[in-house]
Design an enzyme around this catalytic site. Sequence first.
Site, short mmCIF file in Angstrom:
data_model
loop_
_atom_site.label_atom_id
_atom_site.label_comp_id
_atom_site.label_asym_id
_atom_site.label_seq_id
_atom_site.Cartn_x
_atom_site.Cartn_y
_atom_site.Cartn_z
N CYS A 7 20.47 13.74 15.20
CA CYS A 7 20.47 13.89 16.31
C CYS A 7 20.34 12.31 16.66
CB CYS A 7 19.70 15.32 16.90
SG CYS A 7 20.17 16.81 16.50
N ASP A 30 25.19 5.91 3.57
CA ASP A 30 23.89 6.71 3.67
C ASP A 30 23.35 5.08 2.80
OD1 ASP A 30 21.65 9.43 1.84
OD2 ASP A 30 21.39 7.16 1.34
N HIS A 46 23.26 20.44 15.73
CA HIS A 46 22.21 20.54 15.01
C HIS A 46 21.75 21.36 14.31
CE1 HIS A 46 17.81 18.73 13.60
NE2 HIS A 46 18.12 20.91 13.72
N ASN A 86 22.09 20.11 -0.04
CA ASN A 86 20.28 20.26 -0.54
C ASN A 86 20.10 21.09 0.29
OD1 ASN A 86 20.66 18.55 -3.46
ND2 ASN A 86 20.29 16.91 -2.16
N GLY A 92 15.42 19.43 -2.65
CA GLY A 92 15.12 17.91 -2.33
C GLY A 92 15.99 17.12 -0.63
N HIS A 99 22.95 18.21 6.41
CA HIS A 99 24.34 17.43 5.67
C HIS A 99 25.08 17.24 4.49
CE1 HIS A 99 19.94 16.41 4.97
NE2 HIS A 99 20.70 15.23 3.67
#
Length: 113
Positions: A7, A30, A46, A86, A92, A99
Amino acid sequence: MNDCLFCKIIRGEVPSTKIYEDEYVYAFKDIEPIAPVHYLVIPKEHIESAAKITPENSAVISHIYEVIAKIAKNEGLDDGFRVVNNCGEIAGQTVFHIHFHLMAGRKLEWPAG
Ligand code: AMP
Ligand code: ZN
């Protein structure tokens, strides 16, 4: 306002390298890539994880897959790519804002761990 890292990235409070943005979705590089192409695609809303998808919030997930196809086309990922989500600690998940990892640019082994 909340304390969630992603966020904060959406709000511009934490820097990121933007790949794509629209009203509903944000995509960025990433910070610790595990493939030559490694982006994260996230909803601006969110949502904690895939376990929290409901009939009320699921539309953004199909939109995310449209965005992924658009990014893949723009970036010429014609040999293919992998999308990973994940969900939860044993899978993980370390950031609890849903995401989708978009990875490409090398042979991706399967099955993954
Ligand atoms: P996951 O382990 O599936 O929850 O994925 C979280 C991902 O977020 C990892 O691949 C991290 O490298 C990535 N990450 C963590 N902090 C940042 C950041 N500030 N900017 C970009 N990526 C990040
Ligand atoms: Zn969040």
